[in-house]
Write a protein that holds these residues in place. Sequence first.
Motif, PDB file in Angstrom:
ATOM      1  N   UNK A 106       1.348  13.615   3.617  1.00  0.00           N
ATOM      2  CA  UNK A 106       1.979  13.463   4.925  1.00  0.00           C
ATOM      3  C   UNK A 106       3.354  12.810   4.835  1.00  0.00           C
ATOM      4  N   UNK A 107       3.463  11.715   4.075  1.00  0.00           N
ATOM      5  CA  UNK A 107       4.724  10.973   3.973  1.00  0.00           C
ATOM      6  C   UNK A 107       5.294  11.018   2.557  1.00  0.00           C
ATOM      7  N   UNK A 108       4.956  12.082   1.836  1.00  0.00           N
ATOM      8  CA  UNK A 108       5.395  12.191   0.443  1.00  0.00           C
ATOM      9  C   UNK A 108       6.912  12.092   0.329  1.00  0.00           C
ATOM     10  N   UNK A 109       7.634  12.725   1.232  1.00  0.00           N
ATOM     11  CA  UNK A 109       9.097  12.711   1.146  1.00  0.00           C
ATOM     12  C   UNK A 109       9.682  11.330   1.435  1.00  0.00           C
ATOM     13  N   UNK A 110       8.905  10.459   2.056  1.00  0.00           N
ATOM     14  CA  UNK A 110       9.332   9.076   2.296  1.00  0.00           C
ATOM     15  C   UNK A 110       8.935   8.159   1.135  1.00  0.00           C
ATOM     16  N   UNK A 111       8.140   8.710   0.191  1.00  0.00           N
ATOM     17  CA  UNK A 111       7.674   7.895  -0.922  1.00  0.00           C
ATOM     18  C   UNK A 111       6.552   6.959  -0.538  1.00  0.00           C
ATOM     19  N   UNK A 112       5.763   7.349   0.469  1.00  0.00           N
ATOM     20  CA  UNK A 112       4.662   6.504   0.938  1.00  0.00           C
ATOM     21  C   UNK A 112       3.380   7.318   1.083  1.00  0.00           C
ATOM     22  N   UNK A 113       2.243   6.623   0.978  1.00  0.00           N
ATOM     23  CA  UNK A 113       0.941   7.213   1.274  1.00  0.00           C
ATOM     24  C   UNK A 113       0.389   6.558   2.535  1.00  0.00           C
ATOM     25  N   UNK A 114      -0.642   7.177   3.127  1.00  0.00           N
ATOM     26  CA  UNK A 114      -1.293   6.577   4.293  1.00  0.00           C
ATOM     27  C   UNK A 114      -2.718   6.183   3.916  1.00  0.00           C
ATOM     28  N   UNK A 115      -3.249   5.205   4.608  1.00  0.00           N
ATOM     29  CA  UNK A 115      -4.561   4.660   4.291  1.00  0.00           C
ATOM     30  C   UNK A 115      -5.699   5.606   4.605  1.00  0.00           C
ATOM     31  N   UNK A 116      -6.787   5.425   3.891  1.00  0.00           N
ATOM     32  CA  UNK A 116      -7.987   6.252   4.075  1.00  0.00           C
ATOM     33  C   UNK A 116      -8.776   5.811   5.313  1.00  0.00           C
ATOM     34  N   UNK A 117      -9.126   4.544   5.372  1.00  0.00           N
ATOM     35  CA  UNK A 117      -9.930   4.030   6.478  1.00  0.00           C
ATOM     36  C   UNK A 117      -9.108   3.757   7.727  1.00  0.00           C
ATOM     37  N   UNK A 150       0.997   2.811   1.802  1.00  0.00           N
ATOM     38  CA  UNK A 150       0.944   2.400   0.408  1.00  0.00           C
ATOM     39  C   UNK A 150       2.085   3.005  -0.369  1.00  0.00           C
ATOM     40  N   UNK A 151       2.289   2.496  -1.581  1.00  0.00           N
ATOM     41  CA  UNK A 151       3.304   3.054  -2.476  1.00  0.00           C
ATOM     42  C   UNK A 151       2.646   3.322  -3.831  1.00  0.00           C
ATOM     43  N   UNK A 152       2.873   4.508  -4.371  1.00  0.00           N
ATOM     44  CA  UNK A 152       2.245   4.926  -5.616  1.00  0.00           C
ATOM     45  C   UNK A 152       3.217   4.854  -6.788  1.00  0.00           C
ATOM     46  N   UNK A 182      -2.926   6.330  -5.103  1.00  0.00           N
ATOM     47  CA  UNK A 182      -3.391   5.482  -6.202  1.00  0.00           C
ATOM     48  C   UNK A 182      -4.443   4.474  -5.742  1.00  0.00           C
ATOM     49  N   UNK A 183      -4.390   4.068  -4.482  1.00  0.00           N
ATOM     50  CA  UNK A 183      -5.296   3.029  -3.981  1.00  0.00           C
ATOM     51  C   UNK A 183      -5.401   3.157  -2.467  1.00  0.00           C
ATOM     52  N   UNK A 184      -6.378   2.463  -1.906  1.00  0.00           N
ATOM     53  CA  UNK A 184      -6.577   2.459  -0.456  1.00  0.00           C
ATOM     54  C   UNK A 184      -5.763   1.319   0.147  1.00  0.00           C
ATOM     55  N   UNK A 227      -5.260   0.318   3.146  1.00  0.00           N
ATOM     56  CA  UNK A 227      -5.869  -0.489   4.206  1.00  0.00           C
ATOM     57  C   UNK A 227      -6.892  -1.470   3.657  1.00  0.00           C
ATOM     58  N   UNK A 228      -7.696  -1.050   2.672  1.00  0.00           N
ATOM     59  CA  UNK A 228      -8.772  -1.911   2.174  1.00  0.00           C
ATOM     60  C   UNK A 228      -8.210  -3.119   1.442  1.00  0.00           C
ATOM     61  N   UNK A 229      -7.151  -2.924   0.675  1.00  0.00           N
ATOM     62  CA  UNK A 229      -6.556  -4.067  -0.002  1.00  0.00           C
ATOM     63  C   UNK A 229      -6.005  -5.060   1.020  1.00  0.00           C
ATOM     64  N   UNK A 230      -5.464  -4.564   2.110  1.00  0.00           N
ATOM     65  CA  UNK A 230      -4.957  -5.439   3.161  1.00  0.00           C
ATOM     66  C   UNK A 230      -6.095  -6.214   3.808  1.00  0.00           C
ATOM     67  N   UNK A 231      -7.196  -5.534   4.079  1.00  0.00           N
ATOM     68  CA  UNK A 231      -8.320  -6.199   4.747  1.00  0.00           C
ATOM     69  C   UNK A 231      -8.954  -7.266   3.862  1.00  0.00           C
ATOM     70  N   UNK A 232      -9.162  -6.932   2.591  1.00  0.00           N
ATOM     71  CA  UNK A 232      -9.745  -7.923   1.684  1.00  0.00           C
ATOM     72  C   UNK A 232      -8.825  -9.135   1.542  1.00  0.00           C
ATOM     73  N   UNK A 233      -7.548  -8.902   1.663  1.00  0.00           N
ATOM     74  CA  UNK A 233      -6.538  -9.949   1.605  1.00  0.00           C
ATOM     75  C   UNK A 233      -6.796 -11.016   2.678  1.00  0.00           C
ATOM     76  N   UNK A 234      -7.183 -10.580   3.876  1.00  0.00           N
ATOM     77  CA  UNK A 234      -7.354 -11.526   4.979  1.00  0.00           C
ATOM     78  C   UNK A 234      -8.807 -11.941   5.197  1.00  0.00           C
ATOM     79  N   UNK A 235      -9.758 -11.024   4.981  1.00  0.00           N
ATOM     80  CA  UNK A 235     -11.161 -11.332   5.261  1.00  0.00           C
ATOM     81  C   UNK A 235     -11.782 -12.294   4.254  1.00  0.00           C
ATOM     82  N   UNK A 236     -11.471 -12.129   2.957  1.00  0.00           N
ATOM     83  CA  UNK A 236     -12.165 -12.903   1.928  1.00  0.00           C
ATOM     84  C   UNK A 236     -11.928 -14.406   2.058  1.00  0.00           C
TER      85      UNK A 236
END
Length: 506
Positions: free
Chosen positions: A339-350, A356-358, A367-369, A371-380
């Motif tokens: 979707x955002x390949x030309x911007x050099x970005x990915x979008x989250x799965x959940x 994201x940036x690959x 390369x990674x999810x 949204x999940x890395x962001x959530x674990x960042x704040x929830x844990x």
Amino acid sequence: MALCVANAYAQDSNNSASNPPPTPVEKSKSVASANERILSAESAVHSNGQVMIKGKAVPYKVTAGTQPVWDKDGKVIASLFYTYYQRSDVSNKDKRPLLISFNGGPGSASVWMHVAYTGPKMLNIDDEGYPVQPYGIRDNPHSVLDVADIVYIDPVNTGFSRVLDPKADRTQFFGVNADIAYLAEWLNTFVSRSSRWNSPKYLIGESYGTARVSGLAKELQNNHWMYLNGVILVSPTGLGIKREGPVNDALSLPYYAATAWHHKVLPADLQKRDLNELLPEVENFTLNEFIPALAKGGFIDAQQRQQIAAKVARYAGVSETAVLQHNLAMPPSFFWKELLRTRGQTVGRLDSRYLGIDRMDAGTGPDYNAELTSWLHSFTPAINYYLRDVLKYKTDVKYNMFGPVHPWDNSNDRTGENLRLAMAENPYMRLMVQSGYYDGATNYFDAKYTMWQVDPSGKMKDRMEFKGYRSGHMMYLRSEDLATSNEHIREFIKKATPANGQAAKY
């Protein structure tokens, strides 16, 4: 290896007189258990709090503790950690609804809805759900504790819950039907000990937790004779309802359109429309044109193939070439990358609002999810701080955000059919489905399809409702949707709690 959790009888400093301090024997047990890191099958820490909800003060008592899981011979084989909130200015539990909350995975703790959705405390995050520092928690002014008591439960090997018997058979915990069976037994004990048999009862599950609570609805009714008033499915899975081939391939398209609209990559005439105006058009195309076209497979007329590809590309915000190269059925993983390949970005799965940036822009998936890395960042940090330092549940054991529960037996998943049967048997029971438009893992149109297929007869559709939100899998992380989605739960509970003397009959 089964990790262990310390006994937790210590009392919070603001504990009321109604919660007496531990006896000397309990104190000695607590010290010994803490030193040995051996899980106490039963433990409890009590404290009191108050939260402002809808402009009114709601006082509450909270219990954080463990309760055993027994085998068929009555031997303790595991223990589940739970956090139980009771409004303390309500004396009549018979009329007070009880909301029983599970998350999913399988293998996920109950942390997500506990400190971000329905409970009296919530994460310290920004209005769109992104982590901020300092980490921590604050009062949740939208909690449904004003209308229902709530218990959050961590299944075996999630949160602080653990297997205690090293010889215990793992298959009695880790599978669709095994999970439902032992949790129903556990709930029977919890409801009995808490004197909640007369209370109106509701199950809420998120993600895989929706399969869990759908199965529990029937298991509790048929094997424990515990009848429910309602079930809430948050970002539901397929519930064992078949959707292979063209149906499965097509149902993601409305989600693609929502995500493309959010990132402002749709054609100008579509982009200027409101999302709630656009999505019904895409849904109609999906049901009435896209699924029939995919059903023709390689024998679709070439002109029709091109026409369908053009429409799919237009709604999804990608090129016709990308659609045609996937035989019209573009998989979600490719969409997140494309979707955002030309911007050099990915979008989250959940939650596809997250970026994201690959390592490189080429490829067929991120390369990674993001949204999940962001959530674990704040929830844990938040849940560890809250349980250990605020509620004073003292232990050296790691809180498993995701625990070791695999291999998981997914065979004979009939949870959707079990939910239908439970509703048919119980005229009181109602169903609500909540989904975020930007959830690419359990997309909102798939959730609608699941709800439609739960009762193919249509005889119970007046007891079912769907609510959509402009966010993702955990739609409550967005401040505006937190308020709206909790209000929907509040309204659902009130609607599904019958008036005095109202009989359960057709």
